[in-house]
Design an enzyme around this catalytic site. Structure first.
Site, PDB file in Angstrom:
ATOM      1  N   HIS A  37      -3.587  12.512  24.605  1.00 36.58           N
ATOM      2  CA  HIS A  37      -2.274  12.543  25.261  1.00 36.58           C
ATOM      3  C   HIS A  37      -2.414  12.642  26.769  1.00 36.58           C
ATOM      4  CE1 HIS A  37       1.149  12.814  22.354  1.00 36.58           C
ATOM      5  NE2 HIS A  37       0.151  12.968  21.502  1.00 36.58           N
ATOM      6  N   ALA A  80       1.185  22.221  22.606  1.00 37.37           N
ATOM      7  CA  ALA A  80       0.009  22.325  21.738  1.00 37.37           C
ATOM      8  C   ALA A  80      -1.072  23.197  22.360  1.00 37.37           C
ATOM      9  CB  ALA A  80      -0.559  20.940  21.444  1.00 37.37           C
TER      10      ALA A  80
END
Length: 165
Positions: free
Chosen positions: A47, A33
């Site tokens: 995360h 990402a």
């Protein structure tokens, strides 16, 4: 060994994959990402906080085959995720067939274990626009190719892993 973890959004894929990876001593988390907007920044930070210092973090949005080739010091690498990686390829107008071939060849040649997270996007309605239909179709085909290489495959439904291979 290659393990593929698929499922819907927020189905528990990352948590399940992380628990599998924690069985190894020397592990890495390969994040695909990019912080393209405020919402994605929050997701990435969440995360990172969840992983803490349990993983060595590698960040690579495009050339994950190169990152994997240069990471043979690890016992296992968890890739999160194919869905975002493919979206990155679309966004940057990369040759998807070429990058997919590189990735599949690299996965086949690794001398360490790999856990790959992806999304199962084919359970919903057919998208209205052609670009989204192309993306969904391409991800479905990519998932099939990775599943064919995988030793194990799990489908996550409501946080429950179902072994499918």
């Amino acid at each position: 060994m290659v393990t593929l973890i698929t499922g819907g959004i927020k189905s528990g894929k990352t948590d399940f994959a992380s628990k599998l990876a924690l069985k190894y001593t020397n592990r890495a988390y390969l994040a695909t990402a990019e912080p393209i907007d405020e919402e994605m920044v929050k997701r990435i930070n969440k995360h990172k906080a969840e992983r803490g210092n349990l993983f060595h973090t590698l960040e690579e949005p495009i050339d994950i085959h190169k990152a994997l080739k240069n990471s043979s010091v690890f016992e296992v690498i968890l890739i999160d995720c194919m869905t975002t990686w493919l979206a990155n390829l679309f966004h940057y107008k990369k040759d998807i067939e070429e990058y997919t071939t590189y990735l599949l060849q690299t996965i086949s040649s690794l001398n360490f274990d790999i856990i790959i997270i992806t999304n199962e996007v084919g359970f919903g309605v057919i998208p209205l626009d052609s670009m989204t239909r192309k993306y969904v179709d391409t991800l479905g085909i990519l998932n099939q190719k990775i599943a064919a290489l995988a030793d194990k495959c799990f489908l996550l439904v409501a946080g429950i892993p179902i072994k499918i291979k």
